[in-house]
Write an enzyme that holds these catalytic residues in place. Sequence first.
Site, PDB file in Angstrom:
ATOM      1  N   ALA A   1       1.653   2.854  12.297  1.00  0.00           N
ATOM      2  CA  ALA A   1       0.731   3.983  12.071  1.00  0.00           C
ATOM      3  C   ALA A   1       1.305   4.881  10.976  1.00  0.00           C
ATOM      4  CB  ALA A   1       0.473   4.763  13.362  1.00  0.00           C
TER       5      ALA A   1
ATOM      6  N   TYR B   1      -4.826  -0.650  -4.923  1.00  0.00           N
ATOM      7  CA  TYR B   1      -3.541  -0.003  -4.692  1.00  0.00           C
ATOM      8  C   TYR B   1      -2.947   0.451  -6.028  1.00  0.00           C
ATOM      9  CZ  TYR B   1      -3.662  -2.066   0.047  1.00  0.00           C
ATOM     10  OH  TYR B   1      -4.007  -2.430   1.335  1.00  0.00           O
TER      11      TYR B   1
ATOM     12  N   LYS C   1      10.118   8.904  13.185  1.00  0.00           N
ATOM     13  CA  LYS C   1      10.638   9.761  12.113  1.00  0.00           C
ATOM     14  C   LYS C   1       9.958  11.123  12.030  1.00  0.00           C
ATOM     15  CE  LYS C   1       9.963   8.377   7.907  1.00  0.00           C
ATOM     16  NZ  LYS C   1      10.039   7.301   6.888  1.00  0.00           N
TER      17      LYS C   1
ATOM     18  N   TRP D   1      -2.728  -4.501   9.888  1.00  0.00           N
ATOM     19  CA  TRP D   1      -2.062  -3.497   9.037  1.00  0.00           C
ATOM     20  C   TRP D   1      -1.599  -2.255   9.784  1.00  0.00           C
ATOM     21  CZ3 TRP D   1      -4.650   1.259   8.167  1.00  0.00           C
ATOM     22  CH2 TRP D   1      -6.038   1.294   8.264  1.00  0.00           C
ATOM     23  N   SER D   2      -0.671  -1.552   9.138  1.00  0.00           N
ATOM     24  CA  SER D   2      -0.078  -0.301   9.660  1.00  0.00           C
ATOM     25  C   SER D   2       0.476  -0.438  11.081  1.00  0.00           C
ATOM     26  CB  SER D   2      -1.080   0.855   9.600  1.00  0.00           C
ATOM     27  OG  SER D   2      -1.172   1.342   8.286  1.00  0.00           O
TER      28      SER D   2
ATOM     29  N   ASP E   1       1.097  -8.936   0.812  1.00  0.00           N
ATOM     30  CA  ASP E   1      -0.279  -8.431   0.781  1.00  0.00           C
ATOM     31  C   ASP E   1      -0.455  -7.354  -0.285  1.00  0.00           C
ATOM     32  OD1 ASP E   1      -2.963  -8.226   2.093  1.00  0.00           O
ATOM     33  OD2 ASP E   1      -2.307  -6.158   2.437  1.00  0.00           O
TER      34      ASP E   1
ATOM     35  N   GLN F   1       6.137   5.104  -4.952  1.00  0.00           N
ATOM     36  CA  GLN F   1       7.483   5.217  -4.374  1.00  0.00           C
ATOM     37  C   GLN F   1       8.463   4.182  -4.916  1.00  0.00           C
ATOM     38  OE1 GLN F   1       5.925   5.129  -0.213  1.00  0.00           O
ATOM     39  NE2 GLN F   1       7.250   6.878   0.126  1.00  0.00           N
TER      40      GLN F   1
ATOM     41  N   TRP G   1       0.832  -1.212   0.000  1.00  0.00           N
ATOM     42  CA  TRP G   1       0.000   0.000   0.000  1.00  0.00           C
ATOM     43  C   TRP G   1       0.869   1.266   0.000  1.00  0.00           C
ATOM     44  CZ3 TRP G   1      -1.610   3.248   4.500  1.00  0.00           C
ATOM     45  CH2 TRP G   1      -2.543   4.234   4.119  1.00  0.00           C
TER      46      TRP G   1
HETATM   47  P1  NDP Z   1       3.317   0.981   8.481  1.00  0.00           P
HETATM   48  O1  NDP Z   1       2.390   1.612   9.455  1.00  0.00           O
HETATM   49  O2  NDP Z   1       4.369   0.113   9.035  1.00  0.00           O
HETATM   50  O3  NDP Z   1       3.946   2.143   7.593  1.00  0.00           O
HETATM   51  C1  NDP Z   1       4.921   1.840   6.638  1.00  0.00           C
HETATM   52  C2  NDP Z   1       5.640   3.095   6.198  1.00  0.00           C
HETATM   53  O4  NDP Z   1       6.375   3.655   7.293  1.00  0.00           O
HETATM   54  C3  NDP Z   1       6.682   2.789   5.139  1.00  0.00           C
HETATM   55  O5  NDP Z   1       6.157   2.756   3.845  1.00  0.00           O
HETATM   56  C4  NDP Z   1       7.698   3.894   5.356  1.00  0.00           C
HETATM   57  O6  NDP Z   1       7.193   5.076   4.751  1.00  0.00           O
HETATM   58  C5  NDP Z   1       7.678   4.044   6.869  1.00  0.00           C
HETATM   59  N1  NDP Z   1       8.629   3.122   7.516  1.00  0.00           N
HETATM   60  C6  NDP Z   1       8.609   1.761   7.515  1.00  0.00           C
HETATM   61  N2  NDP Z   1       9.614   1.264   8.222  1.00  0.00           N
HETATM   62  C7  NDP Z   1      10.308   2.297   8.702  1.00  0.00           C
HETATM   63  C8  NDP Z   1      11.450   2.397   9.517  1.00  0.00           C
HETATM   64  N3  NDP Z   1      12.067   1.302   9.979  1.00  0.00           N
HETATM   65  N4  NDP Z   1      11.902   3.640   9.834  1.00  0.00           N
HETATM   66  C9  NDP Z   1      11.285   4.747   9.371  1.00  0.00           C
HETATM   67  N5  NDP Z   1      10.184   4.713   8.593  1.00  0.00           N
HETATM   68  C10 NDP Z   1       9.691   3.498   8.260  1.00  0.00           C
HETATM   69  O7  NDP Z   1       2.522   0.060   7.471  1.00  0.00           O
HETATM   70  P2  NDP Z   1       1.567   0.444   6.217  1.00  0.00           P
HETATM   71  O8  NDP Z   1       0.675   1.567   6.574  1.00  0.00           O
HETATM   72  O9  NDP Z   1       2.420   0.564   5.011  1.00  0.00           O
HETATM   73  O10 NDP Z   1       0.690  -0.866   6.138  1.00  0.00           O
HETATM   74  C11 NDP Z   1       1.337  -2.110   5.888  1.00  0.00           C
HETATM   75  C12 NDP Z   1       0.511  -2.917   4.927  1.00  0.00           C
HETATM   76  O11 NDP Z   1      -0.780  -3.182   5.487  1.00  0.00           O
HETATM   77  C13 NDP Z   1       0.197  -2.233   3.583  1.00  0.00           C
HETATM   78  O12 NDP Z   1       1.246  -2.320   2.670  1.00  0.00           O
HETATM   79  C14 NDP Z   1      -1.007  -3.023   3.137  1.00  0.00           C
HETATM   80  O13 NDP Z   1      -0.596  -4.248   2.589  1.00  0.00           O
HETATM   81  C15 NDP Z   1      -1.743  -3.261   4.450  1.00  0.00           C
HETATM   82  N6  NDP Z   1      -2.807  -2.240   4.650  1.00  0.00           N
HETATM   83  C16 NDP Z   1      -4.100  -2.662   4.617  1.00  0.00           C
HETATM   84  C17 NDP Z   1      -5.136  -1.783   4.778  1.00  0.00           C
HETATM   85  C18 NDP Z   1      -6.542  -2.286   4.743  1.00  0.00           C
HETATM   86  O14 NDP Z   1      -7.463  -1.486   4.691  1.00  0.00           O
HETATM   87  N7  NDP Z   1      -6.759  -3.574   4.755  1.00  0.00           N
HETATM   88  C19 NDP Z   1      -4.909  -0.334   4.975  1.00  0.00           C
HETATM   89  C20 NDP Z   1      -3.500   0.010   5.039  1.00  0.00           C
HETATM   90  C21 NDP Z   1      -2.498  -0.919   4.892  1.00  0.00           C
HETATM   91  P3  NDP Z   1       8.123   6.275   4.207  1.00  0.00           P
HETATM   92  O15 NDP Z   1       9.531   5.783   4.119  1.00  0.00           O
HETATM   93  O16 NDP Z   1       7.541   6.616   2.894  1.00  0.00           O
HETATM   94  O17 NDP Z   1       7.946   7.371   5.215  1.00  0.00           O
END
Ligand code: NDP
Length: 320
Positions: free
Chosen positions: A215, A56, A222, A211-212, A51, A29, A23
């Site tokens: 957050a 997406y 960060k 998920w997330s 996933d 990106q 997502w």
């Molecule tokens: P996170 O809350 O873990 O956020 C991930 C984002 O945080 C990354 O893309 C990156 O963004 C930043 N990040 C990740 N790791 C680090 C780190 N170690 N240090 C600093 N920044 C970091 O998870 P997502 O919100 O991406 O959700 C994960 C998955 O869950 C999605 O890919 C999707 O598959 C699923 N999902 C499902 C939903 C649903 O409705 N069912 C809704 C949302 C997500 P950046 O570098 O760009 O700042």
Amino acid sequence: MDMEHRRLGNSGLKVSVLSFGSWVTFGPQLDSGLAADCMAAAWDAGCNFFDNAEAYAGGESERLMGEAFRQNDWKRHEYVVSSKYYWGIHDTPNTKFTLNRKYLLDAIPASLERMGLEYLDLVYCHRADPDTPIEETVWAMNDAIDRGWALYWGTSEWNADEIRAAHEIAERHHLHKPVMEQPQYNMLTRRKVEKEYARLYDDIGLGLTTWSPLASGLLSGKYIDGIPEDSRAALQGYEWIKDMVSDEEANDKVRKLRDIAEELDATPAQLAIAWCAKNPNVSTVITGASKVDQVVENMRSIEVLSKLTDKTMERINDLF
Ligand code: NDP
């Protein structure tokens, strides 16, 4: 440390407790090379579940993930892959914000075509649809499985009553039952997983793919000193995330979380991910990343899991 695998609810399917999703990242990106590299980094750490969702990047995320499977040359029996349906990618009455039979039985094979796969392991109803009888949706998901397009089905962000209703309809008609739910779960968003679904784990054997865990990055720390230029919150079209991660009260808590993480020789992101995995009702924590380094860091959360004593969990509970 080796990756742990957990049963997806009371199904026989085993998923790595840390998984990887696409997502926001795949498309906006990450191009196909970087997407494949991030997936490979997760894979090398023992991740077997990836996933995705139809919506997406308007279908592009599925295309990129399919390409990555081929680029990495993984065998189909080695990995578990999902997609989700509801939002839709075509602007017509039966292809948006719906879980009706026409949409589902059209959309699922379209995902297979984009990904270049013969079947998906998991298919989800991405939200609940008040305009379609749950019975119609249950039959359609059952039929998608019977047609060989998917192996298991579940829901995302449904309420407990809706999940229970779907389960009962499936049981009554001897159909494939929903196996898993995909809710948001992290230190800041806990109610559904810890309270609303509490009875469903034992009663119907519900599995969770959460998920997330960060957050959207907030729990990595960060955003403590503002919005980094290369972060999710700086992306156009994600202004609501910018508001969420700029919350001062939340960032104060993250500062204190950073101190606890330091004591454990971990990063805040690793602690936040391990904290999700500590909940035994969680089958897998779906992580996200825009860089290979983040994947490597996040997958090492598995090492932090064993350091989460009751005392540490209590301190985190007090904090949030
Ligand atoms: P996170 O809350 O873990 O956020 C991930 C984002 O945080 C990354 O893309 C990156 O963004 C930043 N990040 C990740 N790791 C680090 C780190 N170690 N240090 C600093 N920044 C970091 O998870 P997502 O919100 O991406 O959700 C994960 C998955 O869950 C999605 O890919 C999707 O598959 C699923 N999902 C499902 C939903 C649903 O409705 N069912 C809704 C949302 C997500 P950046 O570098 O760009 O700042």
